[in-house]
Design an enzyme around this catalytic site. Structure first.
Site, PDB file in Angstrom:
ATOM      1  N   ARG A  89     150.078  76.911  55.086  1.00 17.57           N
ATOM      2  CA  ARG A  89     148.628  76.860  55.321  1.00 17.57           C
ATOM      3  C   ARG A  89     147.991  75.686  54.586  1.00 17.57           C
ATOM      4  O   ARG A  89     147.061  75.063  55.094  1.00 17.57           O
ATOM      5  CB  ARG A  89     147.956  78.174  54.919  1.00 17.57           C
ATOM      6  CG  ARG A  89     148.335  79.341  55.795  1.00 17.57           C
ATOM      7  CD  ARG A  89     147.959  79.087  57.271  1.00 17.57           C
ATOM      8  NE  ARG A  89     148.465  80.137  58.126  1.00 17.57           N
ATOM      9  CZ  ARG A  89     149.368  79.954  59.081  1.00 17.57           C
ATOM     10  NH1 ARG A  89     149.867  78.776  59.327  1.00 17.57           N
ATOM     11  NH2 ARG A  89     149.775  80.970  59.812  1.00 17.57           N
ATOM     12  N   GLU A  92     148.924  72.816  56.723  1.00 16.79           N
ATOM     13  CA  GLU A  92     148.091  72.863  57.922  1.00 16.79           C
ATOM     14  C   GLU A  92     146.669  72.383  57.614  1.00 16.79           C
ATOM     15  O   GLU A  92     146.088  71.610  58.379  1.00 16.79           O
ATOM     16  CB  GLU A  92     148.050  74.293  58.464  1.00 16.79           C
ATOM     17  CG  GLU A  92     147.187  74.454  59.697  1.00 16.79           C
ATOM     18  CD  GLU A  92     147.128  75.904  60.156  1.00 16.79           C
ATOM     19  OE1 GLU A  92     147.176  76.109  61.375  1.00 16.79           O
ATOM     20  OE2 GLU A  92     147.018  76.814  59.301  1.00 16.79           O
ATOM     21  N   SER A 115     143.856  59.514  43.370  1.00 14.55           N
ATOM     22  CA  SER A 115     145.052  59.642  42.556  1.00 14.55           C
ATOM     23  C   SER A 115     145.520  61.092  42.483  1.00 14.55           C
ATOM     24  O   SER A 115     144.720  62.013  42.371  1.00 14.55           O
ATOM     25  CB  SER A 115     144.761  59.139  41.132  1.00 14.55           C
ATOM     26  OG  SER A 115     145.881  59.372  40.303  1.00 14.55           O
TER      27      SER A 115
END
Length: 162
Positions: A89, A92, A115
């Site tokens: 997830r 995703e 960074s």
């Protein structure tokens, strides 16, 4: 011993002693709970004082304590995409929202990156009537790209000299 074996040993002791990450972080101290978790899971190094406290807490050998202070190979076991549902997830979310985040960074800051070295991560539970939410705050230093060209070459490339 490999670092992955040390991480498994830490998890074994954590289970054996019925420890929470919060209790572990309070015992070791000096850094945020998330940083200490990341280090004990093999992705960051621990400074000597924290490595010594971790070694005492988990019953580690002198060599294992030293390993906690060594620079790790970060992301070494990562599968892309990850197979764990929670990690997937996050992957995703970056596939969906990553391009928007990138565009926002470039519009607000210019050509560069956020960074992951000069970086802070915070997570908290956010109560919600529809079901509690996970609030994640990532804060990384903006690092502008630097273009190294032979002196005087910028006009030839269509750029102004600074």
């Amino acid at each position: 011993m490999k670092r992955t074996e040390l991480v498994e040993k830490i998890f074994d002791v954590k289970r054996e002693k019925n420890l929470t990450w919060k209790a572990i972080a309070e015992e070791i101290g000096g850094y945020s709970q998330l940083y200490l978790m990341t280090a004990l899971m093999g992705q960051m190094r621990l400074p000597k004082p924290q490595a010594a406290k971790a070694a005492a807490l988990f019953g580690l050998t002198e060599n294992e304590e030293k390993m906690l202070g060594e620079v790790p190979y970060r992301g070494e076991q990562s599968l892309v995409p990850p197979t764990d549902p929670t990690l997937y997830r996050f992957h995703e979310a970056m596939m969906v929202f990553g391009p928007t985040m990138k565009e926002y960074i470039h519009e607000e800051f210019g050509d560069g990156i956020m960074s992951a070295i000069d970086f802070d991560l915070q997570m908290e539970r956010e109560p919600n009537e529809a079901g509690d939410r996970v609030r994640i705050t990532m804060s990384g230093k903006f690092l502008p790209y630097r273009y190294h060209q032979p002196e005087g070459n910028f006009p030839a490339l269509g750029y102004k000299e600074d």
